[in-house]
Design a protein around this motif. Structure first.
Motif, PDB file in Angstrom:
ATOM      1  N   ASN A  66     -55.974 -43.946  87.549  1.00 26.29           N
ATOM      2  CA  ASN A  66     -55.169 -44.256  86.372  1.00 26.29           C
ATOM      3  C   ASN A  66     -55.095 -43.092  85.394  1.00 26.29           C
ATOM      4  O   ASN A  66     -54.279 -43.113  84.472  1.00 26.29           O
ATOM      5  CB  ASN A  66     -55.741 -45.476  85.649  1.00 26.29           C
ATOM      6  N   VAL A  67     -55.958 -42.088  85.568  1.00 27.75           N
ATOM      7  CA  VAL A  67     -55.978 -40.965  84.629  1.00 27.75           C
ATOM      8  C   VAL A  67     -54.652 -40.220  84.599  1.00 27.75           C
ATOM      9  O   VAL A  67     -54.291 -39.600  83.596  1.00 27.75           O
ATOM     10  CB  VAL A  67     -57.141 -39.995  84.969  1.00 27.75           C
ATOM     11  N   PHE A  68     -53.872 -40.307  85.686  1.00 30.64           N
ATOM     12  CA  PHE A  68     -52.591 -39.592  85.738  1.00 30.64           C
ATOM     13  C   PHE A  68     -51.450 -40.405  85.156  1.00 30.64           C
ATOM     14  O   PHE A  68     -50.285 -40.022  85.293  1.00 30.64           O
ATOM     15  CB  PHE A  68     -52.286 -39.195  87.180  1.00 30.64           C
ATOM     16  N   ALA A  69     -51.762 -41.506  84.480  1.00 34.89           N
ATOM     17  CA  ALA A  69     -50.719 -42.315  83.862  1.00 34.89           C
ATOM     18  C   ALA A  69     -49.934 -41.531  82.822  1.00 34.89           C
ATOM     19  O   ALA A  69     -48.762 -41.832  82.563  1.00 34.89           O
ATOM     20  CB  ALA A  69     -51.333 -43.562  83.220  1.00 34.89           C
ATOM     21  N   VAL A  70     -50.557 -40.523  82.216  1.00 37.20           N
ATOM     22  CA  VAL A  70     -49.854 -39.683  81.243  1.00 37.20           C
ATOM     23  C   VAL A  70     -49.341 -38.392  81.864  1.00 37.20           C
ATOM     24  O   VAL A  70     -48.768 -37.555  81.175  1.00 37.20           O
ATOM     25  CB  VAL A  70     -50.758 -39.358  80.029  1.00 37.20           C
ATOM     26  N   SER A  71     -49.571 -38.193  83.157  1.00 35.89           N
ATOM     27  CA  SER A  71     -49.085 -37.005  83.881  1.00 35.89           C
ATOM     28  C   SER A  71     -48.351 -37.471  85.135  1.00 35.89           C
ATOM     29  O   SER A  71     -48.653 -37.052  86.243  1.00 35.89           O
ATOM     30  CB  SER A  71     -50.250 -36.085  84.248  1.00 35.89           C
TER      31      SER A  71
END
Length: 451
Positions: A58-63
């Motif tokens: 989920n860390v790539f939700a902003v990328s």
């Protein structure tokens, strides 16, 4: 409790990695670490106390431009990517004592593992279609304070009037459905007698003025069961012992007729909407957090089937917390949905990063399924999300608003939609193999120990 429980659970993959590395060597140890971690994330996606909020992918939700390949792997593919990069960087640091050739090769592998997925992502990102389709949809953001106003009976008329007024500002002859937020109808509605409520009748009058229109709205509802008949494990008995009832966080699909289709939220927030394993832990229900509606555990039913707007448009009613469950959202699409409607009440977060994180994590579902998302949030952020994950017409937080967009309809299912969390399943099977080898190694150490 969530912090303590997650800390304990997160320690288990590292403990298993430690044992595997000692018994089978470093290479297999690092592979096992990824597998055991995938087991943890799959647990949080599927058990009765689900909490995938912290799943690494989920860390790539902003990328989102970096992970367009989630349409093949889902967010668990991002988890594997993060682990692979970190392990390789750790190995690169450990290569300092080796020759320059070994360090150079290790560095090249790290760079490739970082850059190749990003390059692939930019290559496969779909272009957003020209939004010229005459058919459109509307999302409404009424901005009702959930702590002070939303469940105050004196405000029910005001809330419905606000929702209808905002909808009227954007609805036209080409609008095929309007999305209202989670529990937009705050009045507790009996599903056994829906049209006996003032709120519902006001909505019905609004829809009669627009007979071409359908409404998808969140509802605070309940259903009753006769004494001696069937009732669910979450049902509660009336004080006079005349029967049973279940409370629901529901979505209704309504039109100008008397037809109402109902969906009950399935992925309930543990400790807030449901006490995990109620047959065992029901005694803890009095400690659950109240977020409006009936107290205690809400009812639920696994039924990821879309609302049918017309022959070509089928909408998945995704309620709040459900939007962080990629495989569950994919089940709606497998069952025919070609538009996702995320209806939520993020006002509980107040002005913290939570409501933004919820928005961005939900946007990953657009990439995984390549479906258009209509997002209606009580206090924001409401928006439309393209199949590429691009966010359009994002509203300001804590202001009333209504937005309109042409509808984008997909006609295919992604690899991830068809096969779901296959990466997590593979991790579970491999972790089982490692566990078998560990048991064998421990058995040999015990029974074949020299006398």
């Amino acid at each position: 409790m969530a912090i303590v429980l997650n800390s304990i659970l997160m320690s288990i993959p590292f403990m298993m990695f430690h044992f595997t590395k000692r018994k089978l060597g470093p290479t297999w140890g690092y592979i096992s670490l990824v597998c055991f971690w995938l087991c943890l994330e799959m647990l949080h996606l599927n058990w009765d106390a689900p909490w995938p909020w912290l799943n690494v992918g989920n860390v790539f939700a902003v990328s989102r431009n970096w992970v367009q390949w989630y349409e093949y792997t889902g967010a668990l593919g991002g988890t594997v990517w993060v682990w692979a990069v970190n392990i390789l960087i750790y190995k690169l640091i450990g290569a300092r004592s080796q020759g320059s050739g070994a360090r150079g090769r290790a560095l090249a592998v790290v760079i490739a593992i970082v850059l190749v997925p990003v390059i692939i992502s930019y290559t496969i990102k779909p272009k957003n279609p020209a939004l010229t389709n005459r058919v459109n949809v509307v999302a409404v953001q009424p901005n009702i304070d959930p702590y002070n106003d939303k469940f105050d009976t004196a405000t029910y008329d005001y809330q419905i009037n606000t929702l209808i007024s905002l909808s009227e500002q954007k609805v036209d002859s080409n609008t095929i459905f309007v999305a209202w937020p989670e529990t937009a109808i705050a009045e507790l509605i009996s599903e056994n007698n829906i049209f006996s409520y003032r709120s519902v009748n006001k909505i019905h009058d609004f829809l009669k003025r627009h007979p071409h229109l359908k409404l998808i709205t969140g509802v605070n509802s309940y259903a009753t069961y006769p004494m001696g008949g069937f009732h669910s494990e979450t049902a509660r008995m009336y004080p006079d012992k005349s029967g049973w009832y279940d409370g629901f966080n529901a979505a209704f699909e309504m039109d100008h007729s008397d037809s109402v289709h109902i969906y009950h939220k399935f992925k309930l927030v543990p400790g807030v909407e449901k006490m995990p394993y109620p047959t065992v832990l029901s005694f803890l229900e009095s400690y659950s957090i109240s977020m409006g509606g009936p107290g205690g555990s809400l009812g639920s039913k696994y039924a990821p089937y879309p609302f049918i707007i017309n022959d070509s448009v089928k909408v998945a009613p995704v309620i709040c917390y459900e939007s962080i469950f990629g495989s569950y959202v994919g089940q709606f699409v497998k069952n025919g949905a070609n538009v996702l409607a995320i209806i939520t009440n993020d006002g509980w977060w107040q002005n913290t990063p939570g409501y933004k994180q919820h928005l961005y994590t939900g946007a990953l579902r657009a990439i995984e399924t390549r479906e258009f998302i209509v997002r209606a949030a009580n206090t924001g952020i409401s928006c439309f999300i393209m199949p590429s994950g691009d966010i359009l017409q994002a509203t300001d937080f804590w202001v009333p608003a209504a937005i309109k967009s042409p509808l984008v309809i997909s006609h295919f299912q992604t690899f991830y939609t068809r096969y779901g969390d296959y990466i997590g399943c593979a991790g579970i099977y491999l972790a089982g193999v490692f566990l078998v080898f560990l048991i064998i190694a421990w058995s040999k150490a015990i029974f074949l120990k020299p006398k």
